[in-house]
Design a protein around this motif. Structure first.
Motif, short mmCIF file in Angstrom:
data_model
loop_
_atom_site.label_atom_id
_atom_site.label_comp_id
_atom_site.label_asym_id
_atom_site.label_seq_id
_atom_site.Cartn_x
_atom_site.Cartn_y
_atom_site.Cartn_z
N ASP A 68 0.82 -1.21 0.00
CA ASP A 68 0.00 0.00 0.00
C ASP A 68 0.86 1.26 0.00
O ASP A 68 0.44 2.30 -0.49
CB ASP A 68 -0.94 -0.03 1.21
N LEU A 69 2.08 1.13 0.53
CA LEU A 69 3.01 2.25 0.42
C LEU A 69 3.31 2.50 -1.06
O LEU A 69 3.35 3.65 -1.51
CB LEU A 69 4.31 1.90 1.17
N ILE A 70 3.47 1.41 -1.81
CA ILE A 70 3.74 1.53 -3.25
C ILE A 70 2.54 2.19 -3.94
O ILE A 70 2.70 3.04 -4.83
CB ILE A 70 4.06 0.14 -3.84
N MET A 71 1.35 1.82 -3.48
CA MET A 71 0.14 2.45 -4.04
C MET A 71 0.16 3.95 -3.79
O MET A 71 -0.14 4.74 -4.69
CB MET A 71 -1.09 1.78 -3.41
N LEU A 72 0.58 4.35 -2.58
CA LEU A 72 0.64 5.79 -2.30
C LEU A 72 1.66 6.46 -3.21
O LEU A 72 1.47 7.59 -3.68
CB LEU A 72 1.01 6.04 -0.83
N GLY A 73 2.76 5.76 -3.46
CA GLY A 73 3.76 6.29 -4.38
C GLY A 73 3.16 6.51 -5.76
O GLY A 73 3.40 7.54 -6.41
N ALA A 74 2.33 5.56 -6.19
CA ALA A 74 1.70 5.68 -7.51
C ALA A 74 0.74 6.88 -7.53
O ALA A 74 0.63 7.58 -8.54
CB ALA A 74 0.97 4.39 -7.86
N PHE A 100 -3.22 3.37 4.88
CA PHE A 100 -2.70 3.77 3.57
C PHE A 100 -3.78 3.64 2.50
O PHE A 100 -3.96 4.50 1.65
CB PHE A 100 -1.49 2.92 3.18
N MET A 101 -4.50 2.51 2.56
CA MET A 101 -5.51 2.26 1.54
C MET A 101 -6.58 3.36 1.58
O MET A 101 -7.04 3.82 0.54
CB MET A 101 -6.14 0.89 1.76
N ASN A 102 -6.92 3.78 2.80
CA ASN A 102 -7.93 4.83 2.90
C ASN A 102 -7.40 6.18 2.43
O ASN A 102 -8.14 6.96 1.83
CB ASN A 102 -8.44 4.94 4.34
N GLY A 132 11.60 1.63 1.26
CA GLY A 132 10.55 2.53 0.81
C GLY A 132 10.94 3.23 -0.48
O GLY A 132 10.12 3.36 -1.40
N PHE A 133 12.21 3.63 -0.58
CA PHE A 133 12.66 4.30 -1.79
C PHE A 133 12.48 3.39 -3.00
O PHE A 133 11.97 3.80 -4.05
CB PHE A 133 14.14 4.71 -1.66
N LEU A 134 12.90 2.13 -2.86
CA LEU A 134 12.76 1.19 -3.97
C LEU A 134 11.28 0.98 -4.30
O LEU A 134 10.91 0.88 -5.48
CB LEU A 134 13.42 -0.14 -3.62
N GLY A 135 10.44 0.94 -3.25
CA GLY A 135 9.00 0.81 -3.48
C GLY A 135 8.46 2.02 -4.24
O GLY A 135 7.64 1.87 -5.17
N GLY A 136 8.92 3.20 -3.88
CA GLY A 136 8.48 4.42 -4.56
C GLY A 136 8.90 4.40 -6.02
O GLY A 136 8.13 4.76 -6.92
N ALA A 137 10.14 3.97 -6.26
CA ALA A 137 10.61 3.86 -7.65
C ALA A 137 9.73 2.86 -8.40
O ALA A 137 9.31 3.10 -9.54
CB ALA A 137 12.07 3.42 -7.67
N ALA A 138 9.43 1.75 -7.73
CA ALA A 138 8.61 0.71 -8.36
C ALA A 138 7.22 1.26 -8.70
O ALA A 138 6.65 0.91 -9.74
CB ALA A 138 8.47 -0.50 -7.43
N SER A 139 6.70 2.16 -7.84
CA SER A 139 5.36 2.67 -8.08
C SER A 139 5.31 3.48 -9.38
O SER A 139 4.33 3.42 -10.11
CB SER A 139 4.90 3.51 -6.89
N VAL A 140 6.36 4.24 -9.64
CA VAL A 140 6.40 5.04 -10.87
C VAL A 140 6.45 4.11 -12.09
O VAL A 140 5.71 4.28 -13.07
CB VAL A 140 7.63 5.97 -10.88
N ILE A 141 7.33 3.11 -12.00
CA ILE A 141 7.45 2.15 -13.10
C ILE A 141 6.11 1.44 -13.32
O ILE A 141 5.67 1.24 -14.45
CB ILE A 141 8.53 1.07 -12.80
N PHE A 150 -6.75 2.44 -5.72
CA PHE A 150 -6.39 2.42 -4.29
C PHE A 150 -6.24 1.00 -3.75
O PHE A 150 -5.68 0.79 -2.70
CB PHE A 150 -7.43 3.22 -3.48
N GLN A 151 -6.73 0.01 -4.51
CA GLN A 151 -6.59 -1.36 -4.03
C GLN A 151 -5.42 -2.11 -4.66
O GLN A 151 -5.21 -3.28 -4.37
CB GLN A 151 -7.89 -2.13 -4.31
N MET A 152 -4.66 -1.42 -5.49
CA MET A 152 -3.56 -2.11 -6.20
C MET A 152 -2.50 -2.63 -5.24
O MET A 152 -1.78 -3.58 -5.55
CB MET A 152 -2.90 -1.17 -7.21
N GLY A 153 -2.41 -2.01 -4.06
CA GLY A 153 -1.35 -2.40 -3.13
C GLY A 153 -1.49 -3.83 -2.64
O GLY A 153 -0.51 -4.53 -2.46
N PHE A 154 -2.74 -4.25 -2.47
CA PHE A 154 -2.95 -5.57 -1.89
C PHE A 154 -2.41 -6.68 -2.79
O PHE A 154 -1.55 -7.47 -2.39
CB PHE A 154 -4.43 -5.81 -1.59
#
Lengths: 309, 236
Positions: free
Chosen positions: A43-49, A122-124, A214-223, A233-237
């Protein structure tokens, strides 16, 4: 023809798998250092997205056009990766400080359940940020095939995954292997008390690990946004589940393990989608996970035994 | 002026208090011993000095300044080294990496190299095992590595917890020879040992710990001659 088809599926699988691996690193690093399965990572990655989508709008990257992948587009993407990485890294550090650190000496279940709680929070936030419907993430790169001929398709998007994921992973390996921080991380992961006794600030090293994951997750979210082109909002799960599976498959706590686990999952998913049917892809992935764990409970690269005391 | 002073220290794990007000002190360059049976609180005492186990009350003074309640890495950086019970080496790292971690706070790479070389002079076998994974060393070598790792951190005061535990008799003697030689290098030693005979022979002063309290104190010679110590700890 069928060999070419197979090769194409492998290419798709490896590219997808690289993305899964990038997400899996966040699970494996945090687990490696404090034995916590950070369920909030997906869900952190979802927030990054979410942030990535907002920034694409704010920077007007869409207007830069998709016909040619100009310098401006690539710089914009690099900036996105940096900013979303920073954002997710800092959010992860904040969560560690506020939620997990106070529970450091509590029974293992307490931080685990808290992680699930953070995941819901995060999901909310994501629901508030994106709205309930899936949102399309703009296509910033041209769709042209980069490989000669008609047979194999490998587009700019696929290239993007590789040019972001491979250097990040290489940098991570170097960091863990040969920097002072990396040494401290390995020390803390093996024995927190012994690490503190040689002068390592354990809390800081744990915070740094959360930042890197978290940084790698954030990078992953952009990709993810640029590659899959749909976020919600549910993509994180689901993505978190695949990434976590990759980490377990490779041997949770092991960084090369997460990479290999991610690639295996990408390959299995692509091949079962192509040869068995898309609806079976998930079942195949988890069936293979179960089979591997039956014969190698520690995962592919995990440690088999406890070291001699 | 004592370099380290422990005043009426109480400490424990969670609801269990393991130390019920322990006091002792060490002069600079002195070697003192804390002896006692299993579970007497010796390890807890060292852990409380190092800030791993929180003090419930009482104080630890280092060079007359209180270090009670400081984080473990801060205490270490002030000059209090600790070679913990059970070695606790980083068993999946190499000997070299373990020693480098011992000098984690040393920013000067050349100095670190010299410190590692110096520690290896005390335990020559380590020098021949630098690239070996520490968990594959023999028990004696692991103990040497643990002591060497603590020494690379250039402690002013070194807390040594059972350095002879589980070692072959020959290795035990070698270990005590090294421990005894450390004061000549200006290192103050607090030695915790079940091997009371060897510890009392080395120690200028010693304290007997029983159930978290000091029951006897004196010079090493006095205690070694004390009938109660002889009966309880020297097996006579």
């Amino acid at each position: 023809m069928s060999a070419l088809f197979f090769l194409q599926q492998c290419l798709i699988g490896l590219t997808n798998g690289a993305l899964v691996a990038l997400m899996a690193l966040g699970y494996t690093m945090v687990y490696g250092i404090i034995r916590l399965i950070n369920f909030a990572h997906g869900d952190l990655i979802m927030l990054g997205a979410c942030l990535a989508l907002t920034l694409v709008g704010a920077f007007g990257l869409e207007a830069a056009g998709t016909a040619t992948a100009g310098v401006a587009t690539w710089l914009g993407i690099a900036l996105l990766v940096g900013l979303c990485g920073l954002f997710c890294g800092l959010v992860n550090v904040a969560v560690d400080r506020l939620v997990y650190r106070p529970l450091r000496d509590a029974p293992k279940l307490a931080p685990l359940v808290s992680a699930i709680g953070v995941s819901f929070i995060f999901m909310n936030i994501g629901l508030f940020w994106l709205g309930p419907a899936d949102r399309s993430f703009p296509q910033l790169l041209p769709t042209a095939n980069l490989l000669p001929g008609e047979g194999l398709q490998f587009g700019w998007k696929d290239l993007l995954v590789l040019v972001v994921v491979v250097p990040l992973m290489a940098a991570l390996m170097v960091l863990v292997k040969s920097t002072r921080l990396g040494k401290a991380m390995r020390a803390v992961s093996q024995d927190e008390t012994a690490a503190a006794l040689v002068g390592v600030d354990v809390d800081r090293v744990i915070a740094a690990t959360f930042f890197l994951g978290g940084f790698l997750g954030g990078a992953a979210s952009v990709i993810y946004g640029l590659y899959i082109n749909t976020i919600g909002f549910q993509m994180g799960f689901q993505n978190g589940l695949y990434a976590f599976t990759a980490a377990v498959l490779g041997g949770i706590g092991s960084i090369p393990g997460a990479v290999i686990g991610g690639l295996v999952i990408g390959l299995v998913r692509a091949l079962s989608t192509a040869y068995v049917g898309e609806r079976w892809a998930g079942a195949m992935v988890f069936a293979i996970l179960i089979v591997i764990l039956v014969f190698r409970p520690e995962g592919l690269l995990g440690r088999r035994t406890k070291e001699k005391v | 002026m004592p370099i380290l002073e422990v005043n009426d220290l109480q400490a424990g794990y969670g609801p269990i208090t393991a130390l019920h007000g322990v006091s002792f002190d060490v002069e600079e360059g002195e070697l003192v011993a804390i002896i006692g049976a299993n579970g007497a609180g010796k390890t807890t005492l060292l852990m409380a000095i190092s800030g791993i186990v929180p003090a419930l009350s009482g104080a630890v003074l280092y060079r007359r300044r209180s270090i009670t309640g400081l984080a473990a890495h801060v205490i270490m950086r002030q000059g209090i080294g600790h070679c913990p019970e059970g070695r606790r080496i980083f068993s999946r790292l190499t000997v070299q990496e373990n020693l480098e971690l011992g000098g984690f706070t040393q920013r000067d790479r050349w100095q670190l190299r010299r410190d590692i070389a110096e520690a290896c002079e005390l335990f020559p076998v380590l020098g021949t095992r630098m690239t070996q994974v520490a968990g594959t060393l023999s028990g004696g070598e692991q103990q040497m590595l643990a002591v060497a790792r603590a020494l690379v951190g250039r402690p002013k005061v070194l807390l040594l917890d059972e350095p002879s535990l589980g070692l072959a008799p020959l290795v035990v003697r070698q270990m005590f020879d090294v421990v005894g030689s450390l004061t000549a290098r200006g290192i103050t030693i607090v030695l915790v040992e079940q091997n009371a005979r060897a510890a009392l022979a080395l120690a200028a002063r010693a304290w007997v710990l029983e159930a978290g309290r000091v029951t006897l104190a004196g010079t090493g010679k006095e205690l070694a001659a004390d009938p109660r110590v002889r009966a309880a700890y020297l097996g006579e």
